[in-house]
Design an enzyme around this catalytic site. Sequence first.
Site, short mmCIF file in Angstrom:
data_model
loop_
_atom_site.label_atom_id
_atom_site.label_comp_id
_atom_site.label_asym_id
_atom_site.label_seq_id
_atom_site.Cartn_x
_atom_site.Cartn_y
_atom_site.Cartn_z
CG ASN A 1 37.48 36.37 47.67
OD1 ASN A 1 36.87 37.42 47.89
ND2 ASN A 1 38.80 36.28 47.77
CE LYS B 1 40.22 37.14 44.50
NZ LYS B 1 41.45 36.82 43.79
CG HIS C 1 42.91 36.39 49.50
ND1 HIS C 1 43.71 36.96 48.53
CD2 HIS C 1 42.10 35.52 48.86
CE1 HIS C 1 43.39 36.43 47.35
NE2 HIS C 1 42.41 35.56 47.53
CD GLU D 1 43.61 39.08 45.63
OE1 GLU D 1 42.55 39.49 46.14
OE2 GLU D 1 43.64 38.30 44.66
CD GLU E 1 42.70 31.47 47.52
OE1 GLU E 1 41.68 31.26 46.85
OE2 GLU E 1 43.03 32.60 47.90
N GLY F 1 44.05 34.51 39.73
CA GLY F 1 43.71 35.50 38.72
C GLY F 1 44.60 35.45 37.48
CB SER G 1 43.10 30.06 37.62
OG SER G 1 43.75 31.31 37.60
P1 13P Z 1 40.71 33.43 41.02
O1 13P Z 1 39.74 32.28 41.07
O2 13P Z 1 40.17 34.63 40.33
O3 13P Z 1 42.05 32.98 40.51
O4 13P Z 1 40.93 33.88 42.54
C1 13P Z 1 41.15 32.92 43.50
C2 13P Z 1 41.09 33.58 44.81
O5 13P Z 1 41.93 34.40 45.14
C3 13P Z 1 39.97 33.23 45.71
O6 13P Z 1 40.17 33.73 46.98
#
Ligand code: 13P
Length: 258
Positions: free
Chosen positions: A9, A11, A96, A98, A168, A174, A214
């Site tokens: 992903n 982002k 997600h 976010e 997640e 992150g 992560s």
């Molecule tokens: P990170 O791997 O940067 O922690 O993000 C995970 C994520 O949100 C994948 O959708």
Amino acid sequence: MKNKIVAGNWKMNKTFSEAEELLVAVAEGIDDMPLNTEIIICPPFLYLEMAADVSEESKFSVGAQNVSSEKSGAFTGEISAEMIKSAGVDFCIVGHSERRAHFQESDEVLATKVLRLLEKDIVPIFCIGEQLSEREKGEEFKIVENQLTKGLFYLDKDAFERIIIAYEPVWAIGTGLTATPEQAQKMHAHIRQLIEKQYSVEVAYNTYILYGGSCNSKNALELFSCQDVDGGLIGGASLKAEEFIEIINAAETSVKSN
Ligand code: 13P
């Protein structure tokens, strides 16, 4: 152990030329790997068509990061399931954390997005996971159950069988704070039990449950070796070809060593 899925992903990262460079580097990197792992790259909307073009000669598939809950029409700035399908996209991330947090996407809206995708034969990668405060109160299993119930469990068996789930934990995204393999396994097993209760043992076994948060080349093998972890949804570590390819290697190794 069944074969794995590794999805990247991206982002909101990369310019057009950087995106092209990364797509080509991943395509070249996996070219001579005898892959059993399914690889999905989810770039921003703008690069989907380019990604689909590169994927035609490569071993990865393309996913979007979001989709509109509306079918078409006067919804300025939105992108429909039909549009992404016409760009050559077969997967799409939905729910997600976010999007839930920054764009106030409710369980009801997410459930509609899942339907829009299934109508166009796009596989939803449905994200669930608890916040740190919820885990601290011991509510993580309840939260995840609620997200599954409202977002997915209204689907009939045939529709549900087309879904990929990504667990997640929000506190791990992150932050560099990865869930331990024990924490991940415990939650993945819980998710699988809920699917079994709702559908059947067979559906539960066949459902792919990915871990995200992560995940990187150093911890991927340990996570992917857990019985109920069927691969990963990778954020930051999918932005560098070498790192992403190492994670794919970890997925391959985790299957072979079982
Ligand atoms: P990170 O791997 O940067 O922690 O993000 C995970 C994520 O949100 C994948 O959708």
